[in-house]
Design a protein around this motif. Structure first.
Motif, PDB file in Angstrom:
ATOM      1  N   UNK A 243       0.456  -1.323  -0.117  1.00 13.22           N
ATOM      2  CA  UNK A 243      -0.102   0.086  -0.170  1.00 13.22           C
ATOM      3  C   UNK A 243       0.707   1.176  -0.006  1.00 13.22           C
ATOM      4  N   UNK A 244       2.097   0.921   0.593  1.00 13.59           N
ATOM      5  CA  UNK A 244       2.810   2.428   0.742  1.00 13.59           C
ATOM      6  C   UNK A 244       4.243   2.164  -0.703  1.00 13.59           C
ATOM      7  N   UNK A 245       4.266   1.068  -1.630  1.00 12.33           N
ATOM      8  CA  UNK A 245       5.180   0.742  -2.798  1.00 12.33           C
ATOM      9  C   UNK A 245       4.695   2.481  -3.474  1.00 12.33           C
ATOM     10  N   UNK A 246       5.967   3.129  -3.625  1.00 12.13           N
ATOM     11  CA  UNK A 246       6.303   4.196  -4.730  1.00 12.13           C
ATOM     12  C   UNK A 246       5.479   3.915  -5.679  1.00 12.13           C
ATOM     13  N   UNK A 247       5.184   4.966  -6.328  1.00 14.29           N
ATOM     14  CA  UNK A 247       4.129   4.816  -7.473  1.00 14.29           C
ATOM     15  C   UNK A 247       4.472   4.121  -8.955  1.00 14.29           C
ATOM     16  N   UNK A 248       5.852   4.041  -9.033  1.00 16.18           N
ATOM     17  CA  UNK A 248       6.234   3.577  -9.520  1.00 16.18           C
ATOM     18  C   UNK A 248       7.310   1.943  -9.739  1.00 16.18           C
ATOM     19  N   UNK A 249       6.613   1.685  -8.484  1.00 19.07           N
ATOM     20  CA  UNK A 249       7.485   0.695  -8.010  1.00 19.07           C
ATOM     21  C   UNK A 249       6.687  -0.636  -8.948  1.00 19.07           C
ATOM     22  N   UNK A 250       7.935  -2.619  -9.218  1.00 15.12           N
ATOM     23  CA  UNK A 250       7.726  -3.016  -9.678  1.00 15.12           C
ATOM     24  C   UNK A 250       7.168  -3.783  -8.113  1.00 15.12           C
ATOM     25  N   UNK A 251       5.938  -4.357  -8.076  1.00 13.03           N
ATOM     26  CA  UNK A 251       6.169  -4.860  -7.478  1.00 13.03           C
ATOM     27  C   UNK A 251       5.170  -6.758  -7.140  1.00 13.03           C
ATOM     28  N   UNK A 252       5.816  -6.901  -8.225  1.00 13.52           N
ATOM     29  CA  UNK A 252       5.883  -8.718  -9.209  1.00 13.52           C
ATOM     30  C   UNK A 252       6.859  -8.919  -7.759  1.00 13.52           C
ATOM     31  N   UNK A 253       7.340  -8.793  -7.664  1.00 10.89           N
ATOM     32  CA  UNK A 253       8.422  -9.762  -6.139  1.00 10.89           C
ATOM     33  C   UNK A 253       7.866  -9.858  -4.964  1.00 10.89           C
TER      34      UNK A 253
END
Length: 271
Positions: A243-253
């Motif tokens: 929920x707090x990940x950077x807007x451009x982050x790849x959250x696949x992992x």
């Protein structure tokens, strides 16, 4: 000494935290939505909602998630309206976005500190938790004796919300260690390797991690994922990080890790 201390949420972490405060001589009481009879024999001072809020000055919340935090602060318990409340210390692991937004929802007169902790129930019982702290330096100094009573390691990460941001990032690593260690042990079973020997090897080798090294002491190490256990909470903690990940982050992992933790089944002890 600080007075009027209340711990809301006296489960597997909150109860030993309250016990540590009381053992250190603090004027600390506890509140939980469960019946007080469930705490008989624990030596804890548990009170009703009305008694809890009457003289409450410092509220420590140790509930499971955002809905329960909402109940504690604004809903069913509504402790944010306690007449003498001065400080709210958030020790649950929640989305950093949600925690930072609390500043706009609570009166300015109330000091806010985020103090999520790490160490599992065993560390709480032994008063050696690690706290990740966010807040005004003066407020942290004032309340440090409380953390000293409950913990052994204290990391001041910055302003309010920084402690929670650090905690969810730490728990991303904890989730990855949990998922991968359990996978390695399953594959080791298939290969006929002895669990104790492999864990001993990992502890002194490049695969060393918190989960593998503490496998025999971590009370949930062999659990499968369930809504109400620590593995389930770890799934929730990864969601807080996402929920707090950077807007451009790849959250696949992290999403893959979350799925692997959610899929964990109970692991039997070696015969």
């Amino acid at each position: 000494m600080l007075t009027g201390i209340g711990v809301a949420g006296c489960g597997r972490m909150g109860a030993p935290m309250l016990a540590a405060l009381q053992a250190a001589g603090f004027d600390a009481i506890g509140y939980d939505v469960r019946d007080s009879s469930e705490f008989d024999g624990l030596g804890l001072e548990m009170v009703t909602k009305d008694v809890f809020s009457q003289n409450l000055r410092t509220l420590i919340t140790v509930v499971r998630d955002i809905p329960q935090t909402e109940d504690v602060l604004f809903g069913a318990q509504n402790f944010s309206q306690a007449p003498q409340l001065e400080t709210v210390i958030v020790s649950s692991t929640l989305s950093p976005r949600y925690v930072r937004d609390l500043r706009e929802r609570l009166p300015e007169k109330i000091t806010l500190i985020d103090a999520p902790m790490s160490g599992a129930a065993l560390a709480a019982k032994e008063a050696r938790l690690s706290f990740m702290l966010g807040g005004d330096e003066g407020a942290l100094d004032k309340h440090q004796p409380l953390f000293d009573a409950m913990g052994a390691h204290f990391h001041r990460m910055g302003t309010f919300g920084a402690g929670m941001q650090a905690k969810v990032l730490n728990n991303l690593l904890a989730a990855s260690h949990t998922a991968m260690t359990r996978l390695v042990l399953d594959w080791a079973d298939d290969a006929g390797l002895d669990e104790d020997k492999l864990l001993s090897l990992i502890h002194t080798s490049s695969g060393q991690n918190w989960f593998a090294s503490g496998f025999e002491d971590i009370e949930f190490a062999r659990d499968g994922c369930a809504e109400d256990n620590s593995i389930g909470i770890l799934v929730k903690d990864v969601a807080s990080a996402l929920d707090a990940a950077p807007a451009s982050a790849d959250t696949t992992l992290p999403e893959t890790v979350q799925g692997a933790v959610r899929a964990l089944k109970p692991r039997k002890s070696p015969v």
